[in-house]
Design an enzyme around this catalytic site. Structure first.
Site, PDB file in Angstrom:
ATOM      1  N   HIS A 123       0.892  -1.225   0.112  1.00  0.00           N
ATOM      2  CA  HIS A 123       0.213   0.006  -0.179  1.00  0.00           C
ATOM      3  C   HIS A 123       0.877   1.081  -0.181  1.00  0.00           C
ATOM      4  CE1 HIS A 123      -3.816   1.956   0.244  1.00  0.00           C
ATOM      5  NE2 HIS A 123      -4.137   1.809   1.485  1.00  0.00           N
ATOM      6  N   GLY A 152      -6.160 -10.334   0.564  1.00  0.00           N
ATOM      7  CA  GLY A 152      -5.356 -11.443   0.704  1.00  0.00           C
ATOM      8  C   GLY A 152      -5.939 -13.111   0.746  1.00  0.00           C
TER       9      GLY A 152
HETATM   10  N1  LIG Z   1      -6.535  -6.738   3.743  1.00  0.00           N
HETATM   11  C1  LIG Z   1      -6.195  -6.991   2.569  1.00  0.00           C
HETATM   12  O1  LIG Z   1      -6.444  -7.944   1.894  1.00  0.00           O
HETATM   13  C2  LIG Z   1      -5.285  -5.805   1.849  1.00  0.00           C
HETATM   14  C3  LIG Z   1      -4.551  -5.151   2.635  1.00  0.00           C
HETATM   15  N2  LIG Z   1      -3.480  -4.507   1.905  1.00  0.00           N
HETATM   16  C4  LIG Z   1      -2.483  -3.673   2.512  1.00  0.00           C
HETATM   17  O2  LIG Z   1      -1.615  -4.681   3.247  1.00  0.00           O
HETATM   18  C5  LIG Z   1      -1.303  -4.229   4.431  1.00  0.00           C
HETATM   19  C6  LIG Z   1      -1.562  -5.331   5.653  1.00  0.00           C
HETATM   20  O3  LIG Z   1      -2.980  -5.198   5.794  1.00  0.00           O
HETATM   21  P1  LIG Z   1      -3.952  -6.382   6.564  1.00  0.00           P
HETATM   22  O4  LIG Z   1      -3.090  -7.672   5.926  1.00  0.00           O
HETATM   23  O5  LIG Z   1      -5.322  -5.898   6.131  1.00  0.00           O
HETATM   24  O6  LIG Z   1      -3.464  -6.118   7.994  1.00  0.00           O
HETATM   25  P2  LIG Z   1      -4.416  -6.396   9.348  1.00  0.00           P
HETATM   26  O7  LIG Z   1      -5.167  -5.514   9.723  1.00  0.00           O
HETATM   27  O8  LIG Z   1      -4.880  -7.739   8.780  1.00  0.00           O
HETATM   28  O9  LIG Z   1      -3.028  -6.636  10.342  1.00  0.00           O
HETATM   29  C7  LIG Z   1      -1.789  -7.402   9.891  1.00  0.00           C
HETATM   30  C8  LIG Z   1      -1.029  -7.900  11.275  1.00  0.00           C
HETATM   31  O10 LIG Z   1      -0.679  -6.631  11.922  1.00  0.00           O
HETATM   32  C9  LIG Z   1      -0.697  -7.057  13.164  1.00  0.00           C
HETATM   33  N3  LIG Z   1      -0.659  -6.258  14.171  1.00  0.00           N
HETATM   34  C10 LIG Z   1      -1.702  -5.318  14.526  1.00  0.00           C
HETATM   35  N4  LIG Z   1      -1.458  -4.307  15.469  1.00  0.00           N
HETATM   36  C11 LIG Z   1       0.002  -4.623  15.748  1.00  0.00           C
HETATM   37  C12 LIG Z   1       0.792  -3.809  16.623  1.00  0.00           C
HETATM   38  N5  LIG Z   1       0.402  -2.939  17.298  1.00  0.00           N
HETATM   39  N6  LIG Z   1       1.893  -4.347  16.691  1.00  0.00           N
HETATM   40  C13 LIG Z   1       2.518  -5.684  16.066  1.00  0.00           C
HETATM   41  N7  LIG Z   1       1.657  -6.208  15.160  1.00  0.00           N
HETATM   42  C14 LIG Z   1       0.502  -5.736  15.051  1.00  0.00           C
HETATM   43  C15 LIG Z   1      -1.367  -8.249  13.461  1.00  0.00           C
HETATM   44  O11 LIG Z   1      -1.181  -9.215  14.084  1.00  0.00           O
HETATM   45  C16 LIG Z   1      -1.762  -8.880  11.935  1.00  0.00           C
HETATM   46  O12 LIG Z   1      -0.548  -9.813  11.900  1.00  0.00           O
HETATM   47  C17 LIG Z   1      -1.638  -2.877   4.764  1.00  0.00           C
HETATM   48  O13 LIG Z   1      -0.630  -1.893   4.427  1.00  0.00           O
HETATM   49  C18 LIG Z   1      -3.103  -2.940   3.938  1.00  0.00           C
HETATM   50  O14 LIG Z   1      -3.314  -1.776   3.291  1.00  0.00           O
HETATM   51  C19 LIG Z   1      -3.472  -4.233   0.568  1.00  0.00           C
HETATM   52  C20 LIG Z   1      -4.381  -4.663  -0.346  1.00  0.00           C
HETATM   53  C21 LIG Z   1      -5.449  -5.698   0.505  1.00  0.00           C
HETATM   54 MG   LIG Z   2      -6.874  -0.831   0.626  1.00  0.00          MG
END
Ligand SMILES: NC(=O)C1=CN([C@@H]2O[C@H](COP(=O)(O)OP(=O)(O)OC[C@H]3O[C@@H](n4cnc5c(N)ncnc54)[C@H](O)[C@@H]3O)[C@@H](O)[C@H]2O)C=CC1
Ligand SMILES: [Mg+2]
Ligand SMILES: CC(=O)[C@](C)(O)C(=O)O
Ligand SMILES: [Mg+2]
Length: 347
Positions: A123, A152
């Site tokens: 992102h 994902g």
């Molecule tokens: N969700 C999706 O499918 C998509 C996400 N993205 C991007 O990918 C990246 C990851 O997004 P998601 O997978 O949705 O993230 P998510 O919200 O599922 O969180 C990912 C991880 O962050 C960890 N986490 C949360 N707070 C924490 C903290 N304070 N300290 C340590 N670990 C912590 C959680 O344990 C988890 O493993 C972001 O930049 C998002 O914008 C891009 C395309 C699609």
């Molecule tokens: Mg997004």
């Protein structure tokens, strides 16, 4: 890069034919790819890269999500570590914590970004809003992104089925002269279909607009509006849900996905075609001002500020869950649960 004519505008894209997996493996042969975070993108990308034969480790803090990684086959001490250990071992750091958590963890991540390493995002958020996030990488690391255009969960499911989501890619900083080939290799490695190039600002601006707009926000809004009108006029929940959501997801959207809107229309009655061709413009006119307001709110960084403020609160998950529960418990989506349970393949 392949030149593709998108409706009259010629763009360069990277296809799997011109950058095959074998080439990605060669480019990344000496790298240890550390996927930091195992939320939604983390599992999809890490598992796909592992199955694609890349050298991947996962960094995740202990707890429920760490246990999920173990259940998915990652082995503690072998290819699953605490975040700091993975940061230390990794040469390409895939920063896949939630965008808000990336701010909190940044001082730790930065310590491990030694010269020649790469910082990978999915992102443009952290970098584009650097005044708000404080994410400013050292000058001697490569910084790039590959952003799968979808969840994902879908990235993984499609990969398993032998398909792939398209991804955008962008290079922010090329310290080694190899950022571009590493970036494209990573984008192929996570299981993408074709790749289109962007920059960090355009990625985050279009992405925030899309998810707030037609992909997630607008679609729920338009469903809710039509459902309410049908209910207020005496239609049953089953009728209202079927005419608002079920028919769209089960019958009509797959046709749009396959061959475009006109083809879906052509496979509906001429009565439906007449009405749809008359009514799409009034819907466009009614909603365009809302999309303009949305884009403005993204552009002025109001959306980024709101998302950072709210998702940085310690109880943000509980609050999000409460709002998701409210949605789930609305009559429309309870009707939806009943409708889904009656699908022939589920009964
Ligand atoms: N969700 C999706 O499918 C998509 C996400 N993205 C991007 O990918 C990246 C990851 O997004 P998601 O997978 O949705 O993230 P998510 O919200 O599922 O969180 C990912 C991880 O962050 C960890 N986490 C949360 N707070 C924490 C903290 N304070 N300290 C340590 N670990 C912590 C959680 O344990 C988890 O493993 C972001 O930049 C998002 O914008 C891009 C395309 C699609
Ligand atoms: Mg997004
Ligand atoms: C799935 C995706 O690409 C989104 C909607 O932009 C996101 O989860 O941030
Ligand atoms: Mg997106």
């Amino acid at each position: 890069m392949a030149k593709i004519n998108f409706g009259g505008v010629v763009e360069d894209v990277v296809t799997r034919e011109e950058f095959p997996l074998e080439k990605a493996r060669q480019v990344l042969a000496d790298q240890t790819i550390a996927v930091i975070g195992y939320g939604v993108q983390g599992p999809g990308q890490a598992l796909n890269m592992k199955d694609n034969g890349l050298n991947v480790i996962v960094g995740q803090r202990k707890g429920k999500t760490f246990d999920k990684a173990v259940a998915d086959g990652w082995v503690p001490g072998v290819n699953l570590f605490e975040i700091e250990e993975a940061l230390q071992k990794g040469t390409i750091i895939c920063y896949l914590l939630s965008d808000a958590a990336q701010i909190e963890m940044w001082p730790t991540v930065k310590k491990y970004l030694t010269a020649g390493k790469s910082l990978y995002f999915s992102h443009g958020f952290g970098i584009t809003y650097k005044e708000k996030t404080g994410i400013i990488p050292p000058a001697d690391v490569d910084v790039f992104l590959a952003a799968p255009k979808g969840s994902g969960t879908s990235l993984r499911r499609l990969f398993v089925e032998g398909k792939g989501l398209n991804s955008s890619f962008a290079i922010y900083q090329d310290a080694t002269g190899k950022a571009r080939e590493k970036c494209i290799a990573m984008a192929i490695g996570v299981g993408s279909g074709y790749l289109f190039e962007t920059d960090f600002y355009k990625e985050v601006t279009s992405d925030l607009t899309g998810e707030r707009g037609t992909l997630m926000g607008a679609i729920q809004g338009i469903f809710a509006a039509q459902y309410e009108v049908l209910r207020e006029n005496g239609h049953s929940p089953s009728e209202a849900f079927n005419e608002t959501v079920e028919e769209l997801t089960q019958s009509l959207m797959p046709l749009v996905a396959e061959n475009g809107m006109d083809w879906m229309y052509a496979n509906c009655s001429t009565t439906a075609q007449r009405g749809a061709l008359d009514w799409w413009r009034p819907f466009k006119e009614a909603t365009k001002p809302v999309f303009e307001k949305l884009y403005h709110s993204v552009k002025t960084q109001a959306e980024a500020a709101r998302s950072i403020d709210l998702n940085s609160q310690p109880d943000y998950r509980v609050k999000l869950e409460a709002e998701l529960t409210e949605l789930r418990e609305s009559e429309m989506w309870r009707a939806g649960a009943a409708v889904r349970s009656l699908r022939p393949e589920r009964t």
